[in-house]
Design an enzyme around this catalytic site. Structure first.
Site, PDB file in Angstrom:
ATOM      1  N   HIS A  67      46.805 -20.003  11.804  1.00 21.07           N
ATOM      2  CA  HIS A  67      45.533 -19.328  11.507  1.00 21.07           C
ATOM      3  C   HIS A  67      44.514 -20.281  10.875  1.00 21.07           C
ATOM      4  O   HIS A  67      43.336 -20.277  11.248  1.00 21.07           O
ATOM      5  CB  HIS A  67      45.805 -18.130  10.591  1.00 21.07           C
ATOM      6  N   ASP A  83      44.560 -16.642  -0.544  1.00 23.63           N
ATOM      7  CA  ASP A  83      43.537 -16.367   0.477  1.00 23.63           C
ATOM      8  C   ASP A  83      42.141 -16.599  -0.092  1.00 23.63           C
ATOM      9  O   ASP A  83      41.750 -15.937  -1.048  1.00 23.63           O
ATOM     10  CB  ASP A  83      43.710 -14.916   0.942  1.00 23.63           C
TER      11      ASP A  83
HETATM   12  C1  HEM Z   1      41.772 -19.008   6.171  1.00 14.03           C
HETATM   13  C2  HEM Z   1      44.473 -15.017   5.803  1.00 14.03           C
HETATM   14  C3  HEM Z   1      41.541 -12.726   8.921  1.00 14.03           C
HETATM   15  C4  HEM Z   1      38.668 -16.608   9.004  1.00 14.03           C
HETATM   16  C5  HEM Z   1      42.775 -18.144   5.832  1.00 14.03           C
HETATM   17  C6  HEM Z   1      43.895 -18.458   4.965  1.00 14.03           C
HETATM   18  C7  HEM Z   1      44.630 -17.340   4.849  1.00 14.03           C
HETATM   19  C8  HEM Z   1      44.008 -16.315   5.657  1.00 14.03           C
HETATM   20  C9  HEM Z   1      45.893 -17.154   4.022  1.00 14.03           C
HETATM   21  C10 HEM Z   1      44.179 -19.841   4.329  1.00 14.03           C
HETATM   22  C11 HEM Z   1      43.583 -20.028   2.979  1.00 14.03           C
HETATM   23  C12 HEM Z   1      42.073 -20.083   2.965  1.00 14.03           C
HETATM   24  O1  HEM Z   1      41.464 -21.097   3.300  1.00 14.03           O
HETATM   25  O2  HEM Z   1      41.500 -19.056   2.610  1.00 14.03           O
HETATM   26  C13 HEM Z   1      43.895 -14.055   6.624  1.00 14.03           C
HETATM   27  C14 HEM Z   1      44.412 -12.723   6.780  1.00 14.03           C
HETATM   28  C15 HEM Z   1      43.588 -12.073   7.654  1.00 14.03           C
HETATM   29  C16 HEM Z   1      42.560 -13.011   8.043  1.00 14.03           C
HETATM   30  C17 HEM Z   1      45.652 -12.184   6.089  1.00 14.03           C
HETATM   31  C18 HEM Z   1      43.648 -10.676   8.166  1.00 14.03           C
HETATM   32  C19 HEM Z   1      44.283  -9.696   7.575  1.00 14.03           C
HETATM   33  C20 HEM Z   1      40.514 -13.596   9.242  1.00 14.03           C
HETATM   34  C21 HEM Z   1      39.409 -13.275  10.106  1.00 14.03           C
HETATM   35  C22 HEM Z   1      38.593 -14.380  10.117  1.00 14.03           C
HETATM   36  C23 HEM Z   1      39.207 -15.381   9.268  1.00 14.03           C
HETATM   37  C24 HEM Z   1      39.199 -11.964  10.850  1.00 14.03           C
HETATM   38  C25 HEM Z   1      37.279 -14.603  10.829  1.00 14.03           C
HETATM   39  C26 HEM Z   1      36.991 -14.165  12.029  1.00 14.03           C
HETATM   40  C27 HEM Z   1      39.248 -17.568   8.221  1.00 14.03           C
HETATM   41  C28 HEM Z   1      38.613 -18.845   7.919  1.00 14.03           C
HETATM   42  C29 HEM Z   1      39.512 -19.549   7.107  1.00 14.03           C
HETATM   43  C30 HEM Z   1      40.669 -18.681   6.925  1.00 14.03           C
HETATM   44  C31 HEM Z   1      37.242 -19.318   8.386  1.00 14.03           C
HETATM   45  C32 HEM Z   1      39.318 -20.950   6.512  1.00 14.03           C
HETATM   46  C33 HEM Z   1      39.780 -21.985   7.471  1.00 14.03           C
HETATM   47  C34 HEM Z   1      39.545 -23.382   6.906  1.00 14.03           C
HETATM   48  O3  HEM Z   1      38.398 -23.780   6.802  1.00 14.03           O
HETATM   49  O4  HEM Z   1      40.532 -24.031   6.531  1.00 14.03           O
HETATM   50  N1  HEM Z   1      42.881 -16.826   6.237  1.00 14.03           N
HETATM   51  N2  HEM Z   1      42.783 -14.199   7.399  1.00 14.03           N
HETATM   52  N3  HEM Z   1      40.365 -14.871   8.761  1.00 14.03           N
HETATM   53  N4  HEM Z   1      40.461 -17.499   7.602  1.00 14.03           N
HETATM   54 FE1  HEM Z   1      41.670 -15.879   7.560  1.00 14.03          FE
END
Ligand code: HEM
Length: 399
Positions: free
Chosen positions: A308, A214
């Site tokens: 996601h 993450d």
């Molecule tokens: C990407 C997990 C909540 C925004 C990701 C990734 C994972 C992840 C595993 C892919 C790896 C990475 O690029 O970091 C989670 C989990 C969440 C959560 C477990 C809640 C428990 C959120 C929330 C937001 C968010 C609330 C914003 C409102 C993003 C963004 C990316 C991302 C902007 C990058 C997307 C990209 O540019 O490829 N998240 N996330 N996430 N997440 Fe989350």
């Protein structure tokens, strides 16, 4: 970014060979105590253009603590408090103990301690500074999946503490709480953690409690648009916020009993990345860009349309980007018998309306991760720029 692949390398860096400054407090000659490892001796600068704790590599321990000004406390008391807090933070981050110390961090070095201060929306009414409240602090919209606890949300003042040692972090927490004196009262506190430096064979992007890598696709400081996306430029409507950033803080519970029942293949489709190494399902390594248009032999998108990582990608959100810098939390077993664990999601951006809000709006329509998480609290804070030498955090607002 900081929380990502490149930034994680920072965990291994730092001033080598320092000796615990706290040791001097115990009356020891620094020459007689063994040198600290780099984990203990690494010091993060308190002064600078931006506050520490935003682009600082993730630390293994974190405390988030919100305060409300006490009844009768106004601008004068708030200014004095920020002055006390800044002096204490500067000392602690340099590895020095404050007066009348508790001794909890004796023997330890600064251990990458950072202390970051922010102002909530209500602060400005309480201090008669409403005219200088940034529009960026307007309340976040409500989202259909919110299950927010007001008592654990918002607050006049917010302090983020991070360190690579649990005792150093706790020590700082107590010192700052004591400094609050009769000026402010604790509204809520949350405790979090990340991987300890040195636990993996090489510096890596962190994993969260679902086991996912993450932080991979975070904006990185070396990218040309990083500053513009994350930090408030000079010359804006609220000059005191120049060099600052807005923090959105959400306590996001993970429904781990449900998540862990899901076969790994399904888990990977929820995000759109492989669990083992974080690589996109469309192939390559962790840092390979997602191929959002690729179809599999079955005629379906390889990265599903509700994945996601697809829904949150800047390309899908008019460029909306934020720096995610979270801590995991685990507060034991909840009343319903499930783990009270998840993510203290903290994201940083120059403007929440071009960062968190549009992305969360889309995720809220039901991305594949939504059934496995619950947003339980929310905070939005204006985090001013870093202090110059001789200045305290927030001085440009409060004086
Ligand atoms: C990407 C997990 C909540 C925004 C990701 C990734 C994972 C992840 C595993 C892919 C790896 C990475 O690029 O970091 C989670 C989990 C969440 C959560 C477990 C809640 C428990 C959120 C929330 C937001 C968010 C609330 C914003 C409102 C993003 C963004 C990316 C991302 C902007 C990058 C997307 C990209 O540019 O490829 N998240 N996330 N996430 N997440 Fe989350």
């Amino acid at each position: 970014g900081t929380a990502g692949a490149a930034g994680a390398a920072g965990l291994a860096l730092g001033a080598a060979g320092g000796t615990g400054v706290y040791a001097a407090v115990a009356g020891q000659d620094s020459g007689s105590s063994p040198a600290l490892s780099t984990v203990g001796s690494t010091e993060i600068a308190f002064h600078g253009k931006h506050q520490a704790g935003i682009t600082t590599p993730l630390q293994s321990r974190g405390h988030l603590i919100a305060f409300d000004l006490a009844p009768g406390a106004g601008r004068k008391e708030a200014a004095a408090l920020l002055r006390r807090w800044s002096a204490t933070a500067a000392e602690l981050m340099a590895g020095r103990a404050p007066a009348a110390d508790t001794g909890v961090a004796l023997d330890a070095g600064p251990s990458s301690l950072t202390v970051t201060f922010g102002f909530g929306r209500t602060f400005f009414d309480r201090t008669g500074l409403t005219a200088r409240r940034p529009v960026e602090l307007d309340p976040l919209p409500s989202f259909s999946s919110d299950a927010l606890d007001a008592k654990r949300s918002e607050g006049d003042l917010w302090v983020q503490i991070g360190a690579n040692d649990a005792l150093v972090a706790f020590h700082a927490l107590r010192a700052l709480q004591k400094d609050a004196g009769s000026a402010a009262r604790v509204r809520w506190q949350m405790n979090g953690f990340n991987r300890s430096p040195g636990a993996t064979g090489r510096p890596m992007t962190a994993r969260n409690l679902m086991g996912q890598v993450d932080g991979t696709n975070n904006p990185r400081p070396e990218q040309p648009d990083f500053d513009r996306r994350i930090f408030v430029p000079a010359g804006g409507a609220q000059p005191w916020m120049a060099g600052g950033s807005y923090a959105v803080v959400r306590r996001i519970r993970m429904l781990l009993d449900d998540w862990e029942q899901l076969p790994v293949k399904k888990q990977e489709q929820v995000i759109g990345r492989r669990k083992a190494d974080g690589a996109p399902l469309t192939g390559g390594t962790e840092t390979t860009p997602l191929d959002l248009d690729k179809f599999g032999p079955d005629g379906k998108l390889v990265i599903p349309d509700n994945a996601h990582a697809r829904i949150s990608a800047p390309e899908q959100n008019g460029g909306a980007a934020m720096l995610r810098r979270p801590f995991s939390f685990h507060d034991g077993i909840a009343a319903d018998g499930t783990p009270d664990a998840g993510l203290l999601f903290i994201c940083w951006q120059a403007d929440p309306l071009r960062g968190f809000v549009p992305v969360q709006r889309k995720l809220d329509r039901g991305d594949a991760l939504s059934p496995f998480i619950r947003h339980e609290s929310s905070g939005l804070f204006a985090v001013p720029g870093g202090p110059d030498r001789g200045e305290y955090v927030g001085q440009r607002l409060l004086e």
